[in-house]
Design a protein around this motif. Structure first.
Motif, PDB file in Angstrom:
ATOM      1  N   THR A  66      45.990   5.296  84.756  1.00  0.00           N
ATOM      2  CA  THR A  66      47.148   6.147  84.505  1.00  0.00           C
ATOM      3  C   THR A  66      47.045   6.885  83.172  1.00  0.00           C
ATOM      4  O   THR A  66      48.017   7.465  82.718  1.00  0.00           O
ATOM      5  CB  THR A  66      48.434   5.308  84.514  1.00  0.00           C
ATOM      6  N   SER A  67      45.874   6.913  82.560  1.00  0.00           N
ATOM      7  CA  SER A  67      45.738   7.600  81.268  1.00  0.00           C
ATOM      8  C   SER A  67      45.758   9.113  81.481  1.00  0.00           C
ATOM      9  O   SER A  67      45.450   9.620  82.550  1.00  0.00           O
ATOM     10  CB  SER A  67      44.451   7.174  80.569  1.00  0.00           C
ATOM     11  N   ALA A  68      46.075   9.859  80.440  1.00  0.00           N
ATOM     12  CA  ALA A  68      46.193  11.313  80.513  1.00  0.00           C
ATOM     13  C   ALA A  68      44.807  11.949  80.614  1.00  0.00           C
ATOM     14  O   ALA A  68      43.827  11.453  80.065  1.00  0.00           O
ATOM     15  CB  ALA A  68      46.915  11.835  79.284  1.00  0.00           C
ATOM     16  N   ILE A  69      44.743  13.080  81.319  1.00  0.00           N
ATOM     17  CA  ILE A  69      43.491  13.829  81.439  1.00  0.00           C
ATOM     18  C   ILE A  69      43.306  14.625  80.157  1.00  0.00           C
ATOM     19  O   ILE A  69      44.218  15.353  79.724  1.00  0.00           O
ATOM     20  CB  ILE A  69      43.550  14.775  82.645  1.00  0.00           C
ATOM     21  N   PRO A  70      42.136  14.523  79.524  1.00  0.00           N
ATOM     22  CA  PRO A  70      41.935  15.269  78.264  1.00  0.00           C
ATOM     23  C   PRO A  70      41.856  16.766  78.525  1.00  0.00           C
ATOM     24  O   PRO A  70      41.313  17.203  79.542  1.00  0.00           O
ATOM     25  CB  PRO A  70      40.610  14.720  77.743  1.00  0.00           C
ATOM     26  N   LEU A  71      42.391  17.554  77.618  1.00  0.00           N
ATOM     27  CA  LEU A  71      42.369  18.999  77.738  1.00  0.00           C
ATOM     28  C   LEU A  71      41.074  19.554  77.178  1.00  0.00           C
ATOM     29  O   LEU A  71      40.469  18.978  76.290  1.00  0.00           O
ATOM     30  CB  LEU A  71      43.549  19.611  76.977  1.00  0.00           C
ATOM     31  N   VAL A  72      40.686  20.722  77.692  1.00  0.00           N
ATOM     32  CA  VAL A  72      39.522  21.412  77.156  1.00  0.00           C
ATOM     33  C   VAL A  72      39.907  21.949  75.788  1.00  0.00           C
ATOM     34  O   VAL A  72      40.982  22.537  75.632  1.00  0.00           O
ATOM     35  CB  VAL A  72      39.106  22.567  78.093  1.00  0.00           C
ATOM     36  N   PRO A  73      39.079  21.726  74.792  1.00  0.00           N
ATOM     37  CA  PRO A  73      39.461  22.217  73.455  1.00  0.00           C
ATOM     38  C   PRO A  73      39.528  23.738  73.436  1.00  0.00           C
ATOM     39  O   PRO A  73      38.568  24.410  73.775  1.00  0.00           O
ATOM     40  CB  PRO A  73      38.347  21.691  72.554  1.00  0.00           C
ATOM     41  N   SER A  74      40.670  24.288  73.106  1.00  0.00           N
ATOM     42  CA  SER A  74      40.854  25.731  72.975  1.00  0.00           C
ATOM     43  C   SER A  74      42.074  25.951  72.099  1.00  0.00           C
ATOM     44  O   SER A  74      42.674  25.014  71.599  1.00  0.00           O
ATOM     45  CB  SER A  74      41.060  26.369  74.350  1.00  0.00           C
ATOM     46  N   ALA A  75      42.472  27.189  71.976  1.00  0.00           N
ATOM     47  CA  ALA A  75      43.613  27.517  71.140  1.00  0.00           C
ATOM     48  C   ALA A  75      44.861  26.911  71.747  1.00  0.00           C
ATOM     49  O   ALA A  75      45.218  27.196  72.889  1.00  0.00           O
ATOM     50  CB  ALA A  75      43.762  29.025  71.025  1.00  0.00           C
ATOM     51  N   ALA A  76      45.526  26.065  71.039  1.00  0.00           N
ATOM     52  CA  ALA A  76      46.764  25.409  71.453  1.00  0.00           C
ATOM     53  C   ALA A  76      46.600  24.645  72.760  1.00  0.00           C
ATOM     54  O   ALA A  76      47.552  24.459  73.489  1.00  0.00           O
ATOM     55  CB  ALA A  76      47.891  26.424  71.573  1.00  0.00           C
ATOM     56  N   GLY A  77      45.394  24.251  73.098  1.00  0.00           N
ATOM     57  CA  GLY A  77      45.163  23.421  74.255  1.00  0.00           C
ATOM     58  C   GLY A  77      45.259  24.122  75.601  1.00  0.00           C
ATOM     59  O   GLY A  77      45.328  23.480  76.623  1.00  0.00           O
ATOM     60  N   ARG A  78      45.243  25.466  75.639  1.00  0.00           N
ATOM     61  CA  ARG A  78      45.286  26.148  76.931  1.00  0.00           C
ATOM     62  C   ARG A  78      44.052  27.036  77.100  1.00  0.00           C
ATOM     63  O   ARG A  78      43.437  27.468  76.136  1.00  0.00           O
ATOM     64  CB  ARG A  78      46.564  26.981  77.087  1.00  0.00           C
ATOM     65  N   VAL A  79      43.700  27.288  78.354  1.00  0.00           N
ATOM     66  CA  VAL A  79      42.528  28.085  78.687  1.00  0.00           C
ATOM     67  C   VAL A  79      42.974  29.263  79.533  1.00  0.00           C
ATOM     68  O   VAL A  79      43.819  29.108  80.416  1.00  0.00           O
ATOM     69  CB  VAL A  79      41.504  27.228  79.477  1.00  0.00           C
ATOM     70  N   SER A  80      42.411  30.431  79.279  1.00  0.00           N
ATOM     71  CA  SER A  80      42.758  31.611  80.046  1.00  0.00           C
ATOM     72  C   SER A  80      42.205  31.479  81.464  1.00  0.00           C
ATOM     73  O   SER A  80      41.118  30.965  81.681  1.00  0.00           O
ATOM     74  CB  SER A  80      42.154  32.852  79.390  1.00  0.00           C
ATOM     75  N   GLY A  81      42.970  31.938  82.416  1.00  0.00           N
ATOM     76  CA  GLY A  81      42.516  31.904  83.800  1.00  0.00           C
ATOM     77  C   GLY A  81      41.708  33.134  84.177  1.00  0.00           C
ATOM     78  O   GLY A  81      41.235  33.249  85.300  1.00  0.00           O
ATOM     79  N   LYS A  82      41.535  34.074  83.246  1.00  0.00           N
ATOM     80  CA  LYS A  82      40.815  35.308  83.539  1.00  0.00           C
ATOM     81  C   LYS A  82      39.315  35.034  83.509  1.00  0.00           C
ATOM     82  O   LYS A  82      38.803  34.502  82.534  1.00  0.00           O
ATOM     83  CB  LYS A  82      41.196  36.378  82.520  1.00  0.00           C
ATOM     84  N   PRO A  83      38.605  35.411  84.567  1.00  0.00           N
ATOM     85  CA  PRO A  83      37.190  35.032  84.642  1.00  0.00           C
ATOM     86  C   PRO A  83      36.339  35.686  83.562  1.00  0.00           C
ATOM     87  O   PRO A  83      35.353  35.110  83.131  1.00  0.00           O
ATOM     88  CB  PRO A  83      36.772  35.497  86.039  1.00  0.00           C
ATOM     89  N   TRP A  84      36.702  36.887  83.090  1.00  0.00           N
ATOM     90  CA  TRP A  84      35.877  37.535  82.073  1.00  0.00           C
ATOM     91  C   TRP A  84      36.071  36.913  80.696  1.00  0.00           C
ATOM     92  O   TRP A  84      35.362  37.221  79.769  1.00  0.00           O
ATOM     93  CB  TRP A  84      36.154  39.032  82.023  1.00  0.00           C
ATOM     94  N   LYS A  85      37.077  36.042  80.567  1.00  0.00           N
ATOM     95  CA  LYS A  85      37.288  35.369  79.288  1.00  0.00           C
ATOM     96  C   LYS A  85      36.741  33.947  79.290  1.00  0.00           C
ATOM     97  O   LYS A  85      36.829  33.254  78.307  1.00  0.00           O
ATOM     98  CB  LYS A  85      38.778  35.339  78.954  1.00  0.00           C
ATOM     99  N   GLN A  86      36.188  33.525  80.422  1.00  0.00           N
ATOM    100  CA  GLN A  86      35.611  32.192  80.502  1.00  0.00           C
ATOM    101  C   GLN A  86      34.262  32.181  79.788  1.00  0.00           C
ATOM    102  O   GLN A  86      33.634  33.228  79.636  1.00  0.00           O
ATOM    103  CB  GLN A  86      35.403  31.781  81.972  1.00  0.00           C
ATOM    104  N   PRO A  87      33.813  31.036  79.364  1.00  0.00           N
ATOM    105  CA  PRO A  87      32.479  30.970  78.748  1.00  0.00           C
ATOM    106  C   PRO A  87      31.419  31.428  79.744  1.00  0.00           C
ATOM    107  O   PRO A  87      31.484  31.109  80.929  1.00  0.00           O
ATOM    108  CB  PRO A  87      32.307  29.486  78.402  1.00  0.00           C
ATOM    109  N   LYS A  88      30.452  32.199  79.254  1.00  0.00           N
ATOM    110  CA  LYS A  88      29.415  32.743  80.119  1.00  0.00           C
ATOM    111  C   LYS A  88      28.309  31.711  80.309  1.00  0.00           C
ATOM    112  O   LYS A  88      28.046  30.898  79.433  1.00  0.00           O
ATOM    113  CB  LYS A  88      28.812  34.013  79.500  1.00  0.00           C
TER     114      LYS A  88
END
Length: 138
Positions: A24-46
């Motif tokens: 029941t532990s929390a899922i770790p977030l991907v490190p990013s600005a304020a803990g959120r990741v953009s859903g736009k594909p061109w802003k994802q890591p290449k």
């Protein structure tokens, strides 16, 4: 009084909130600005293109083959550029020859007109010397 079953029911939510249970532990977030990741594909890591998923027409066996193909294409483009430059130079040369001929023809025509004009002036002088004028001749 509370029974043992009621006591265990009330105590279970408290155990679920504790982080001691790994399921029941929390899922770790991907490190990013304020803990959120953009859903736009061109802003994802290449990442590199997976060449095994590309169609056969777009991939070749090795890096060397692709580089040879690129070198051939560059050589062809260079040759085409040289040929087009030669054509342009030849066209410009022909144009210049035509312009030179036109200027020479205009110059000859101008000289002939000047010669004819000078001939007419000389003839007029000779008539005046002879005493003939327009009034007498006409």
């Amino acid at each position: 009084m509370m029974s043992i079953q009621e006591a265990t029911l009330h105590s279970q939510p408290q155990q679920g909130n504790s982080s001691s249970d790994p399921s029941t532990s929390a899922i770790p977030l991907v490190p990013s600005a304020a803990g959120r990741v953009s859903g736009k594909p061109w802003k994802q890591p290449k990442s590199a293109t997976v060449r095994t998923l590309l169609p056969d027409g777009l991939k070749s066996k090795s890096w060397e083959d692709r580089m040879q193909k690129t070198q051939k294409e560059k050589a062809i483009k260079k040759l085409q550029a040289e040929l087009s430059e030669e054509k342009r130079v030849e066209k410009e040369r022909r144009r210049q020859i035509t312009l030179d001929r036109k200027k020479a023809a205009e110059e000859r025509l101008r000289l002939e007109e000047d010669k004819a004009k000078m001939g007419a002036r000389k003839a007029a002088r000779m008539r005046r010397k002879a005493g003939r004028t327009k009034k007498i001749n006409h």
